[in-house]
Design an enzyme around this catalytic site. Structure first.
Site, PDB file in Angstrom:
ATOM      1  CG  HIS A  69     -16.575   7.946 -85.184  1.00 12.66           C
ATOM      2  ND1 HIS A  69     -15.584   7.723 -84.129  1.00 12.66           N
ATOM      3  CD2 HIS A  69     -17.749   7.876 -84.665  1.00 12.66           C
ATOM      4  CE1 HIS A  69     -16.116   7.132 -83.201  1.00 12.66           C
ATOM      5  NE2 HIS A  69     -17.458   7.097 -83.093  1.00 12.66           N
ATOM      6  CD  GLU A  72     -21.400  10.038 -84.144  1.00 10.56           C
ATOM      7  OE1 GLU A  72     -21.802   9.769 -83.067  1.00 10.56           O
ATOM      8  OE2 GLU A  72     -21.182   9.066 -84.937  1.00 10.56           O
ATOM      9  CG  HIS A  73     -17.166  11.585 -80.928  1.00 15.05           C
ATOM     10  ND1 HIS A  73     -16.882  11.365 -79.744  1.00 15.05           N
ATOM     11  CD2 HIS A  73     -17.459  10.626 -81.593  1.00 15.05           C
ATOM     12  CE1 HIS A  73     -17.103   9.930 -79.458  1.00 15.05           C
ATOM     13  NE2 HIS A  73     -17.368   9.248 -80.752  1.00 15.05           N
ATOM     14  CD  GLU A 149     -16.356   5.295 -79.944  1.00 20.04           C
ATOM     15  OE1 GLU A 149     -17.210   4.852 -80.700  1.00 20.04           O
ATOM     16  OE2 GLU A 149     -16.252   6.560 -79.797  1.00 20.04           O
TER      17      GLU A 149
END
Length: 447
Positions: A69, A72-73, A149
């Protein structure tokens, strides 16, 4: 006109759905191993361009949760050709939109643009497949974003916290029991070297699937793909997706989760369940229909009728199952008790209703009605470019083939009542189940 509409409607329901799904789908594979799927739809001059990588959070190394994840950022940090923010700015300047997501089995990047801009987004996406440039500060900045997040979506959300606990109990060894966003203490330690190692291994054409849907022609897409993706070297030693296996589950697990922020208590039970497998989808299809019959149609479902309408012991009921998974998935039941009904009594009522359903069997009229609803939704779902493209992307990165996607609608229609009952008996094994009581305070479990 009315007669014409009736004839067209009958055609849609009589023609095999496989024929409707397969007519405008073309596939090819580049020399470097990159698979491509083209879905033609010329109703509007737009195109959805997607690159799916066969890697997700379940492919992470122990102690590195959250790296899929985080990467992905980081993929939006830029390359030598297109610096930080340039990719997004160019897409927006051309009237398009973009996004990305990470799942247990896949990481995907997509753009929706005018069809004459396909080459533009393909060029940029191909560039960052191998050309990502990262600094330590880039990683620190995005790591902090991910931690924030997590704080917002998980740490401050009691339902999400419970889901993490439930999944950790559901999977004794498999990485599906680790949150996609990662455990906080591990995310805090992720480094630039971790991100680059993951990137260099998994972000390669022979580990990617290109899906283009919209106002395009296969030959044009192939030409562009060969121009932009074709020159990219594959990862030679990629190997199969070896993941920790799940050992035999021999004991039921139960969780009691209380949090003062819980607004509505509920009972949830999830069973370890088989996934859809290439060339072998009937059991998954039976479980899909089982979930809809038990709790997928509101008050018309078995649980809705028994617990909400007749006994009035529940405010809401549901059942859920998603077979698109590379490894074993789950089948779930959920009951929100009515005021004054304890979680214990709600669970007993749920179990009794399910047992009665298994004893009496499937109502053939309800099953026929459900199949018609599913058939209609699948036909109308073809109007969504992104939905159709995602259907193929999810399936292919979960180990299925294009043929499996195309055969799925007709398999659903062919499932018999006995297959549904047989699938239910196999899945409803409490030794492979996690039962959770979620409440504001412990007293709600027995009041």
């Amino acid at each position: 006109m009315r007669r014409l509409i009736t004839i067209l409607s009958l055609f849609l329901f009589l023609v095999p759905l496989q024929a409707l799904a397969a007519g405008n789908v073309t596939t090819f594979t580049l020399k470097n191993g990159m698979q491509a799927v083209v879905i033609e739809d010329h109703r509007a001059p737009v195109v959805m361009h997607m690159v799916w990588y066969r890697v997700g959070s379940a492919d992470e190394q122990p102690g590195k949760s959250g790296i899929a994840h985080l990467l992905e950022h980081l993929m939006f940090k830029g390359t030598k050709r297109f610096g930080p923010g340039k990719f997004s700015a160019i897409v927006a300047a051309n009237g398009g939109s973009e996004n990305a997501f990470t799942n247990y089995d896949t990481t995907a990047y997509f753009q929706r643009v005018a069809s004459d801009r396909l080459g533009m987004v393909m060029e940029m996406e191909a560039d960052r497949m191998r050309g990502l440039v990262l600094t330590d500060n880039d990683v620190k900045t995005e790591r902090d974003v991910v931690l924030e997040e997590r704080a917002m979506r998980v740490d401050n959300n009691p339902g999400a916290l419970f889901t993490e606990q439930r999944r950790a109990a559901q999977y004794l060894n498999h990485h599906y029991g680790i949150p996609i966003i990662g455990w906080r203490q591990e995310v805090e330690k992720l480094t630039r070297e971790d991100a680059l190692a993951f990137y260099r291994k998994f972000y390669a054409p022979n580990n990617a699937i290109l899906i283009v849907a919209g106002d395009v022609y296969p030959d044009e897409v192939r030409k562009l793909a060969e121009e932009y993706y074709g020159p990219i070297a594959p990862t030679p030693d990629l190997g199969p997706r070896n993941r920790p296996g799940e050992p035999p589950q021999l004991a039921e697990r139960r969780l009691r989760f209380s949090d003062p922020r819980i607004s509505q208590p509920y009972v949830i039970r999830t069973y370890l369940a088989p996934e859809r497998n290439p060339g072998d989808q009937r059991q998954a299809a039976a479980l899909t229909l089982l979930a809809e019959l038990l709790g997928g149609s509101g008050l018309n479902s078995v649980l809705g009728q028994k617990l909400q309408l007749e006994q009035k012991v529940a405010l809401n009921t549901s059942a859920f199952y998603d077979g698109v998974s590379l490894d074993k998935t789950t089948f779930g039941l959920l009951v929100v008790p009515a005021k004054g009904v304890s979680l214990g009594d709600a669970e007993k009522a749920m179990d009794k209703a399910v047992a009665q359903f298994l004893k009496e069997g499937v109502d053939r009229k309800k099953l026929a009605s459900l199949k018609n609803q599913i058939r209609a939704s699948q036909i109308y779902g073809r109007d969504s470019l992104s939905g159709l493209a995602r259907k193929y992307g999810d399936a292919l990165t979960a180990g299925l083939a294009v043929k499996d996607v195309q055969e799925w609608p007709d398999i659903l229609q062919s499932i018999t009542p006995q297959e549904i009952i047989d699938a239910a008996h196999k899945v409803f094994d409490r030794r492979r189940a996690v039962t959770g009581w979620v409440m504001k305070q412990d007293s709600e479990a027995v009041k």
